[in-house]
Motif scaffolding. Structure first.
Motif, PDB file in Angstrom:
ATOM      1  N   GLY A  81     -10.058 -16.881-144.750  1.00 13.10           N
ATOM      2  CA  GLY A  81     -10.700 -16.438-145.974  1.00 13.10           C
ATOM      3  C   GLY A  81     -12.200 -16.304-145.935  1.00 13.10           C
ATOM      4  O   GLY A  81     -12.739 -15.225-146.186  1.00 13.10           O
ATOM      5  N   ASN A  82     -12.933 -17.366-145.605  1.00 13.31           N
ATOM      6  CA  ASN A  82     -14.386 -17.311-145.712  1.00 13.31           C
ATOM      7  C   ASN A  82     -15.025 -16.466-144.619  1.00 13.31           C
ATOM      8  O   ASN A  82     -15.956 -15.705-144.884  1.00 13.31           O
ATOM      9  CB  ASN A  82     -14.964 -18.732-145.710  1.00 13.31           C
ATOM     10  N   HIS A  83     -14.560 -16.605-143.396  1.00 18.35           N
ATOM     11  CA  HIS A  83     -15.073 -15.755-142.321  1.00 18.35           C
ATOM     12  C   HIS A  83     -14.739 -14.297-142.614  1.00 18.35           C
ATOM     13  O   HIS A  83     -15.551 -13.398-142.354  1.00 18.35           O
ATOM     14  CB  HIS A  83     -14.472 -16.182-140.982  1.00 18.35           C
ATOM     15  N   ALA A  84     -13.566 -14.056-143.179  1.00 21.06           N
ATOM     16  CA  ALA A  84     -13.167 -12.697-143.523  1.00 21.06           C
ATOM     17  C   ALA A  84     -14.137 -12.073-144.514  1.00 21.06           C
ATOM     18  O   ALA A  84     -14.496 -10.888-144.395  1.00 21.06           O
ATOM     19  CB  ALA A  84     -11.752 -12.697-144.106  1.00 21.06           C
ATOM     20  N   GLN A  85     -14.575 -12.847-145.491  1.00 17.70           N
ATOM     21  CA  GLN A  85     -15.488 -12.316-146.497  1.00 17.70           C
ATOM     22  C   GLN A  85     -16.858 -12.013-145.899  1.00 17.70           C
ATOM     23  O   GLN A  85     -17.468 -10.988-146.201  1.00 17.70           O
ATOM     24  CB  GLN A  85     -15.599 -13.302-147.653  1.00 17.70           C
ATOM     25  N   GLY A  86     -17.345 -12.912-145.049  1.00 16.36           N
ATOM     26  CA  GLY A  86     -18.613 -12.645-144.371  1.00 16.36           C
ATOM     27  C   GLY A  86     -18.522 -11.439-143.465  1.00 16.36           C
ATOM     28  O   GLY A  86     -19.435 -10.602-143.417  1.00 16.36           O
ATOM     29  N   PHE A  87     -17.406 -11.327-142.749  1.00 13.83           N
ATOM     30  CA  PHE A  87     -17.151 -10.178-141.880  1.00 13.83           C
ATOM     31  C   PHE A  87     -17.132  -8.891-142.696  1.00 13.83           C
ATOM     32  O   PHE A  87     -17.755  -7.883-142.323  1.00 13.83           O
ATOM     33  CB  PHE A  87     -15.813 -10.392-141.166  1.00 13.83           C
ATOM     34  N   ALA A  88     -16.404  -8.902-143.817  1.00 14.67           N
ATOM     35  CA  ALA A  88     -16.293  -7.702-144.650  1.00 14.67           C
ATOM     36  C   ALA A  88     -17.654  -7.295-145.204  1.00 14.67           C
ATOM     37  O   ALA A  88     -18.006  -6.097-145.224  1.00 14.67           O
ATOM     38  CB  ALA A  88     -15.308  -7.950-145.792  1.00 14.67           C
ATOM     39  N   LYS A 113     -11.458 -11.068-152.912  1.00 18.89           N
ATOM     40  CA  LYS A 113     -12.898 -11.027-152.675  1.00 18.89           C
ATOM     41  C   LYS A 113     -13.220 -10.321-151.359  1.00 18.89           C
ATOM     42  O   LYS A 113     -14.227  -9.611-151.260  1.00 18.89           O
ATOM     43  CB  LYS A 113     -13.470 -12.445-152.670  1.00 18.89           C
ATOM     44  N   THR A 114     -12.381 -10.497-150.359  1.00 17.84           N
ATOM     45  CA  THR A 114     -12.585  -9.788-149.085  1.00 17.84           C
ATOM     46  C   THR A 114     -12.511  -8.280-149.310  1.00 17.84           C
ATOM     47  O   THR A 114     -13.307  -7.512-148.758  1.00 17.84           O
ATOM     48  CB  THR A 114     -11.546 -10.231-148.048  1.00 17.84           C
ATOM     49  N   ARG A 115     -11.563  -7.855-150.124  1.00 22.28           N
ATOM     50  CA  ARG A 115     -11.445  -6.422-150.452  1.00 22.28           C
ATOM     51  C   ARG A 115     -12.701  -5.928-151.174  1.00 22.28           C
ATOM     52  O   ARG A 115     -13.213  -4.846-150.898  1.00 22.28           O
ATOM     53  CB  ARG A 115     -10.210  -6.185-151.328  1.00 22.28           C
ATOM     54  N   VAL A 116     -13.185  -6.745-152.109  1.00 21.67           N
ATOM     55  CA  VAL A 116     -14.370  -6.351-152.868  1.00 21.67           C
ATOM     56  C   VAL A 116     -15.578  -6.214-151.942  1.00 21.67           C
ATOM     57  O   VAL A 116     -16.321  -5.225-151.993  1.00 21.67           O
ATOM     58  CB  VAL A 116     -14.668  -7.364-153.986  1.00 21.67           C
ATOM     59  N   PHE A 117     -15.786  -7.204-151.074  1.00 19.66           N
ATOM     60  CA  PHE A 117     -16.962  -7.190-150.195  1.00 19.66           C
ATOM     61  C   PHE A 117     -16.888  -6.072-149.158  1.00 19.66           C
ATOM     62  O   PHE A 117     -17.901  -5.487-148.795  1.00 19.66           O
ATOM     63  CB  PHE A 117     -17.122  -8.536-149.491  1.00 19.66           C
ATOM     64  N   GLY A 118     -15.691  -5.791-148.674  1.00 15.97           N
ATOM     65  CA  GLY A 118     -15.561  -4.783-147.628  1.00 15.97           C
ATOM     66  C   GLY A 118     -15.461  -3.363-148.140  1.00 15.97           C
ATOM     67  O   GLY A 118     -15.872  -2.423-147.454  1.00 15.97           O
ATOM     68  N   GLY A 119     -14.915  -3.196-149.348  1.00 14.83           N
ATOM     69  CA  GLY A 119     -14.739  -1.850-149.893  1.00 14.83           C
ATOM     70  C   GLY A 119     -13.904  -0.977-148.968  1.00 14.83           C
ATOM     71  O   GLY A 119     -12.931  -1.433-148.349  1.00 14.83           O
ATOM     72  N   ASP A 120     -14.302   0.264-148.824  1.00 10.44           N
ATOM     73  CA  ASP A 120     -13.559   1.204-147.977  1.00 10.44           C
ATOM     74  C   ASP A 120     -13.757   0.934-146.485  1.00 10.44           C
ATOM     75  O   ASP A 120     -13.063   1.514-145.660  1.00 10.44           O
ATOM     76  CB  ASP A 120     -14.000   2.644-148.279  1.00 10.44           C
TER      77      ASP A 120
END
Length: 419
Positions: A81-88, A113-120
């Motif tokens: 989860g958290n690494h994914a969000q930073g990555f995104a 939140k990962t989807r939000v941070f990464g977008g498209d």
């Protein structure tokens, strides 16, 4: 890499991070300071854009790849989860495509939140129940598609990025003496980066204490065995720090410490800490984010009069988990217990049973498990009380009335099946 080169690289990483967010606050916490008789500072990594320190390592890794000319590269990662969000967040910042592999059991809040941070820029793939399943899938994708794999902790560039937390702490404290730093350990990227920075920066190094969830003590176990050790199973409740094996690169840095330097946080006590910080300080923390604060209970006799920095490592809490957190806290505090008991199947038996309860005892669960029994019925009983000392007296009354019972509060297998 020499120590001077490492510290210079950490400084460069911290400078580059200012393009994303300002340094996170270092706050003197009056509540905890008064409670434990020390000057206790919280390094609020829950206030980064992705609410954890993980963005630092992911950004630093990708920044270096972009500087080396990988502008059209694809990236991938595995994360709970958290690494994914930073990555995104980093993928969108650099304008590159990324794929995230997450366990199916990842809290929905972190997925969204990962989807939000990464977008498209980012695709999300849910696979397996544990981090290791995702790690294998991400590595396979990397090899097949030629994507750049961004590790969550086991890489020098990740360690270097996480070490920027230590550099900020030093700058924010100024000349104030720093006696102790308490920080969480999962894969070890943050712990190894910060300890390496502090130990050889040219000033007296603070004492370091590390905290792991009691259900996933991979670092302490490896120290006890004198070698990297993979745990056969882990409790995934502290999802942001529950890994089966600490990273190889972090362990090489951290193996100079002893098992006594690693504290274990019981999951139930950790839930107490989360609720305390929410109710008293208004700070929302995920289980991994509360590890360092929770360790104060284990350190309370050692820290009086000292200056202590706690790394608050994550605030990605899904409030759908709040009932579970409250439940675990009540059971840990001895304020809630579950029993299986045998109750006579006769008129008035239930009334007689209810008369055994004390004025502070409340039935939270009452369920017949075998409704076809003729003489006795098996009952699942959950009781909450205001004082844990009420339970011994209640059980004495059960025994005096000849009620057969079994306490299943801490029987994990039976509790998982029935509660």
């Amino acid at each position: 890499m020499s120590q001077s080169s490492f510290n210079a690289s950490v400084a460069a990483a911290e400078t580059a991070l200012r393009d994303l967010f300002p340094e996170t606050p270092l706050q003197l916490n009056e509540h905890l300071s008064k409670k434990y008789g020390a000057r206790i500072f919280l390094k609020r990594e829950d206030l980064t854009p992705v609410r954890s320190y993980k963005i630092r390592g992911a950004f630093n890794f990708m920044r270096k790849r972009m500087a080396a000319g990988a502008t059209n590269a694809k990236f991938c990662c595995a994360s709970a989860g958290n690494h994914a969000q930073g990555f995104a967040f980093a993928c969108r910042h650099f304008g590159v495509k990324g794929r995230v592999y997450m366990p199916v059991t990842t809290p929905q809040q972190k997925i969204e939140k990962t989807r939000v941070f990464g977008g498209d820029a980012v695709e999300i793939e849910l696979i397996g129940d544990f981090f290791d399943d995702c790690y294998a899938a991400a590595k396979a994708y990397s090899e097949k598609e030629g994507a750049e794999f961004v590790p969550p902790f086991d890489h020098e560039d990740i360690v270097e990025g996480q070490a920027s937390v230590a550099r900020e702490v030093r700058e924010q404290l100024g000349e104030e003496k720093l006696d102790l730093v308490v920080l969480p350990v999962g894969g070890g990227g943050l712990a190894s980066g910060m300890s390496r920075y502090f130990q050889r920066e040219g000033r007296p190094a603070p004492e370091m204490k590390f905290v792991e969830p009691s259900g996933a003590p991979s670092f302490r176990t490896s120290l006890e065995n004198g070698a990297l050790t993979r745990l056969p199973q882990i409790d995934g409740f502290v999802d942001g720090a529950a890994v089966a094996m600490i990273g190889a690169i972090p362990f090489e840095t951290l193996r100079c410490f002893g098992p006594h330097d690693v504290l274990l946080a019981p999951e139930g006590r950790l839930c107490n800490t989360m609720l305390e910080m929410l109710n008293i300080e208004g700070i929302v923390l995920e289980p991994a984010g509360a590890l360092a604060i929770d360790a104060l209970e284990s350190l309370k006799d050692e820290i009086k009069g000292k200056s202590v920095v706690l790394i608050v490592s994550g605030g990605n809490f899904d409030f759908e988990r709040l009932p579970d957190v409250k439940e675990r806290a009540l059971r840990y505090n001895g304020l809630k217990k579950y029993f299986i008991l045998r109750l006579a199947q006769r008129p008035g038996a239930l009334k007689d049973f209810l008369n055994l309860l004390g004025p502070e005892d409340d039935i939270a669960r009452f369920e017949y498990l075998k409704k076809s029994a003729r003489d006795f019925g098996s009952i699942l009983l959950g009781i909450e009380t205001r004082n844990p000392e009420n339970f011994p007296a209640l059980l004495q009354r059960f025994e005096a009335e000849g009620i057969r019972f079994q306490d299943i509060t801490n029987d994990q297998i039976v509790a998982d099946l029935l509660i």
